[in-house]
Design a protein around this motif. Structure first.
Motif, PDB file in Angstrom:
ATOM      1  N   GLY A  33      47.616  27.414  41.380  1.00 61.78           N
ATOM      2  CA  GLY A  33      46.988  26.499  42.334  1.00 61.78           C
ATOM      3  C   GLY A  33      47.781  26.215  43.586  1.00 61.78           C
ATOM      4  N   HIS A  49      43.345  18.454  41.466  1.00 62.90           N
ATOM      5  CA  HIS A  49      41.947  18.048  41.419  1.00 62.90           C
ATOM      6  C   HIS A  49      41.385  18.396  40.046  1.00 62.90           C
ATOM      7  N   THR A  87      38.884  20.043  39.230  1.00 62.29           N
ATOM      8  CA  THR A  87      38.451  21.442  39.147  1.00 62.29           C
ATOM      9  C   THR A  87      39.621  22.395  38.945  1.00 62.29           C
ATOM     10  N   GLU A  88      40.828  21.961  39.289  1.00 63.45           N
ATOM     11  CA  GLU A  88      42.005  22.843  39.217  1.00 63.45           C
ATOM     12  C   GLU A  88      42.764  22.719  37.900  1.00 63.45           C
ATOM     13  N   VAL A 113      40.258  18.800  46.876  1.00 60.62           N
ATOM     14  CA  VAL A 113      41.086  19.705  46.082  1.00 60.62           C
ATOM     15  C   VAL A 113      42.472  19.821  46.704  1.00 60.62           C
ATOM     16  N   SER A 114      43.427  20.404  45.977  1.00 61.29           N
ATOM     17  CA  SER A 114      44.770  20.596  46.506  1.00 61.29           C
ATOM     18  C   SER A 114      44.702  21.444  47.775  1.00 61.29           C
ATOM     19  N   SER A 171      43.327  20.578  50.589  1.00 61.73           N
ATOM     20  CA  SER A 171      42.118  20.373  51.389  1.00 61.73           C
ATOM     21  C   SER A 171      42.404  19.655  52.699  1.00 61.73           C
ATOM     22  N   HIS A 176      43.260  11.782  42.940  1.00 60.74           N
ATOM     23  CA  HIS A 176      42.393  12.746  42.262  1.00 60.74           C
ATOM     24  C   HIS A 176      41.657  12.111  41.086  1.00 60.74           C
ATOM     25  N   GLY A 217      37.500  19.117  52.243  1.00 62.52           N
ATOM     26  CA  GLY A 217      37.323  20.397  51.561  1.00 62.52           C
ATOM     27  C   GLY A 217      36.641  21.383  52.487  1.00 62.52           C
TER      28      GLY A 217
END
Length: 801
Positions: A321, A367, A369-370, A488-489, A491, A750, A765
């Motif tokens: 990531g 995040h 999602t990650e 997200v990371s 972003s 997050h 994002g």
């Protein structure tokens, strides 16, 4: 081979002689509330013993450990650990490239295959050192490899209309270090100090500014630089809140004009491989750099082995990531989670097996999602035959674990017991655990039912934000509410809030701005953004995650200022007054230090081959205090007894109005530390052992103790770092209290449970790096759930229910 790591009688810090079994070849999560003893088990027991055994048998160093903190540990193998509290850095020359060693590989590539511009061809063969900013040959001579320097207005330093004798309020003429050489300079060039600087000839003016070898005078500008550096260092050591101002002159940290902020020498900047300079490659995001290096394989077939090694490392970084980072990114600007993932990438590259890997909250900064990707990468370490132990609070990570160890039930003296060990399914029904009910669904975090209305006339607006990957965005932040910044990371959250808004607010608010993480000052980068709407703000407090305290003796008591008041109380006791003891006797930094160890509590012995061994001081038994300092007691407790108290114990001790230990200010500070969830922490805990999340809450508590009112702005950076479910609920409540009192809270986060309790969200994002940098959704959490472009919306739906 043993199937379990068996720990018997672990008793370091607050651990209560516990026995723990950890399965080998599996992923184990150690959980529990903050301060329960998780890190004491994972790092101070398991990791330290693994390291000790390796060093003992490797012959590289001998170790003397006078105290065993456990009865036995079996089933061990070599350990490797990434602990967020010990990997923070402040060296501006340390970059992602230097940390991963990919920068060294690039330097070899350019030394071997680089083509120099004809104007910079000097006949010297290229070597690796020419492309390293940490090397004398490779660093820019102006900024010494940092890429930044303090810009000083020379006309303000030496104004032409000022009498020479009055420069720096006569400092040069009065100071003994400069006085004789300056007098000699004046005699050599017939300078009348009563005349103005403007009367000097061009030649003499240059010598006056920059120095004269004949007289030994170093020059007024150089004098100012020296004084500025000293004052800036002092300011940082004492947590100064603003830029140093000397004689009305302010200094701004800006990008170096000579190297354009790259920190490299002219040789490096004007050497190319396949038409690219090393600076251009270092500034590419890792995903883009991978593509470029793969293309190089066709153009430079003889470099294939070197390029294969670089692409392998970069691919691993992308897997964990970090695709949004560049090799030129300075390590001090990375979050604790990003730094941990850099180390994780290096472990994957090493391809070792039979290792015990220990991680400290690896999901920090990720995040939702990650996290699945990270879990998959960590599980790949397990598949190779390794054992992974993680101290973690994240629900998704816990659900992915093979085995759970719960330490508690509470924090500090109320923790330190093994509450549970076994599978996740078994853990769900553990009635004694304070974590299990949140996983089973028996308990859930609070969710805000009503959002505070937005006042359209009280908006803090950032216009044309272009820093890093931000695409010229305009963002309005409502004041008087809780605002969450999500994405997200990579972003653009940190670029927008901490690298654009914070430096701009510092410029505009000046004395009304508080930022204790200001170690190297805030770099004012090429930033076209404009800020408006600051008029209602009475004070802005930025609370980040950098470690607190810079000395070996620093602890929560010294950082918050209560140590001084405790010393004063001890000095006022009848016995201290009878002996004539002053407050200075009760600190190891002054009269109270042990004469043998100088207050360190340990003595150092040279063990040969440059190695030193630390042994507990026999004279003071490791306390660091002189005997007379500990002979004085305040309501039955001496200074060591007090420092060993937890915050909660001390709050009661100093809060009893009829006792000689009563102190209203100390009690207020301690109860505020309790409010931010740090009641378990001892007053004397070394700040070097305090995590980033804990440090942030101590800073927040320190600010909350000061007189406050409406229209304050608090900017927080992932404050849930290190917090369990129950602790997170406590923090949300505290932030809501600030908002209810009329302040603004801006939180980069997050965690969906925190974001769902914000009144307004700004989501950046859609991706990281070049794929991010845009505002994709704004509004209340309920509105983001329905927003078609929101990524965090689906996770908010789960949190809100």
């Amino acid at each position: 081979m043993a199937t379990f790591i068996e720990i018997q009688g672990a008793r370091i810090h607050n651990l209560n002689n516990i026995n723990v079994r950890i399965p080998r070849g599996m992923l184990t999560v150690i959980t529990g509330v903050s301060g329960s003893g998780k890190s004491s088990l994972a790092f101070d027991t398991l990791y330290e013993e693994g390291k000790r055994r390796y060093l003992m048998f490797s012959g590289t160093q001998f170790i003397v450990d006078s105290t065993a903190h456990f009865d036995s540990i079996t089933g061990m193998s070599p350990t490797a650990a990434v602990e967020q509290r010990i990997i923070r850095q402040s060296n501006p020359r340390s970059t992602v490239g230097t940390r991963t060693k990919i920068g060294n590989l690039l330097a070899v590539l350019f030394a071997s295959y680089g083509s120099r511009h004809p104007d910079y061809e000097d006949g010297e063969p290229l070597s690796m050192e020419y492309f390293l900013r940490n090397s004398p040959k490779g660093m820019c001579v102006k900024c010494l490899g940092t890429g930044q320097y303090h810009h000083l207005d020379e006309e303000a330093i030496v104004p032409m209309n000022k009498p020479i004798k009055d420069v720096f309020d006569g400092f040069i003429m009065k100071h003994r270090f400069y006085r004789s050489s300056f007098k000699k300079f004046c005699e050599l060039y017939d300078v009348d100090v009563n005349e103005t600087i403007g009367t000097l000839s061009e030649e003499v003016l240059t010598l006056f500014k920059y120095g004269c070898r004949r007289s030994g005078f170093i020059g007024a500008i150089v004098v100012f630089h020296d004084i500025y550096k000293h004052s800036s260092s002092e300011n940082n050591r004492h947590n100064g809140a603003d830029k140093v101002v000397l004689w009305g002159v302010r200094a701004e940290r800006i990008a170096c004009s000579k190297c354009s902020g790259h920190g490299l020498s002219e040789h490096a900047i004007h050497t190319t491989v396949a038409g690219k300079t090393i600076s251009e490659l270092e500034q590419l995001e890792i995903g883009e750099l991978l593509q470029v290096l793969r293309a190089f394989k066709d153009e430079l077939p003889s470099s294939r082995a070197l390029l294969d090694e670089m692409t392998l490392k970069l691919s691993c970084m992308s897997e964990v990531g970090l695709h949004h980072l560049s090799l030129s990114r300075q390590v001090p600007t990375l979050s604790g989670g990003e730094i941990q993932r850099l180390f994780l990438a290096s472990y994957i590259i090493a391809e070792m097996d039979s290792i015990i890997y220990i991680f400290d909250e690896p999901t920090i900064g990720l995040h939702e999602t990650e996290k699945a990707l990270l879990i998959r990468v960590i599980r790949s370490l397990v598949k190779r035959g390794n054992t992974v132990v993680a101290v973690e609070h994240d629900e998704q990570f816990m659900r992915a674990a093979d085995y759970i160890v719960d330490i508690g039930p509470g924090a500090g003296v109320n923790g330190g017991n093994r509450i549970f060990q076994g599978t996740l399914r078994q853990f769900m029904s553990c009635g004694e655990s304070r974590i299990a009910p949140y996983l089973s669904g028996e308990r859930s975090l609070m969710v805000k039912q009503q959002y505070k209305p937005i006042d359209e006339y009280k908006m803090l607006t950032i216009t044309n934000a272009t820093l890093h990957n931000l695409k010229g965005i305009t963002v309005s932040i409502p004041l008087g509410v809780m605002v969450g910044v999500a994405g997200v990371s990579g972003s653009g959250k940190s670029s927008l809030i901490h690298h654009t808004l914070v430096p701009k607010l510092k410029q505009l608010l000046r004395g009304k701005f508080v930022y204790e993480d200001d170690d190297n000052d805030l770099a004012i980068e090429a930033n076209e953004a404009m800020i408006s709407g600051t008029e209602p703000i009475k004070r802005c407090i930025v609370v980040g995650q950098r470690p607190i305290g810079r000395s070996k003796t620093s602890c929560p008591a010294t950082y918050t200022g209560i140590a001084d008041r405790i010393r004063a109380l001890l000095a006022r006791t009848e016995e201290a007054m009878a002996h004539g003891y002053a407050a200075g006797l009760f600190t190891v930094n002054s009269e109270g230090s042990c004469k043998a160890c100088k207050g360190e509590g340990v003595t150092h012995y040279h063990g040969g081959a440059g190695n030193f061994v630390e042994v507990e001081c026999e004279l003071c038994s490791g306390t660091g205090y002189a005997e007379e300092a500990l002979s004085i007691r305040l309501d039955g407790r001496n200074m060591i007894d007090i420092l060993e108290m937890s915050v909660s114990e001390a709050a009661i001790f100093f809060g009893r109005q009829q006792s000689e230990a009563y102190d209203r200010t100390i009690h207020t500070i301690l109860t505020t530390l309790e409010r931010v969830g740090l009641g378990y922490m001892t007053l004397g805990q070394k700040t070097t052992t305090i995590s980033g999340g804990e440090a942030q809450r101590i800073k927040l508590a320190k600010e909350l103790c000061k007189p406050s009112g409406r229209d304050m702005v608090y900017i927080l950076d992932e404050p849930t770092t290190g917090l369990s479910f129950a602790d997170t609920e406590h923090l949300i409540s505290l932030m809501q209290q600030l908002v209810d009192a009329g302040s603004t809270v801006i939180v980069t986060e997050h965690d969906p449970s925190v974001l769902s309790n914000c009144d307004y969200l700004i989501e950046l994002g859609p991706g990281g790096g070049r794929e991010g940098g845009e505002v994709i959704a704004t509004g209340t959490p309920s509105e983001l759930i329905r927003h078609e472009h929101s990524i965090i919306g689906s996770y908010l739906r789960k949190a809100i229910g």
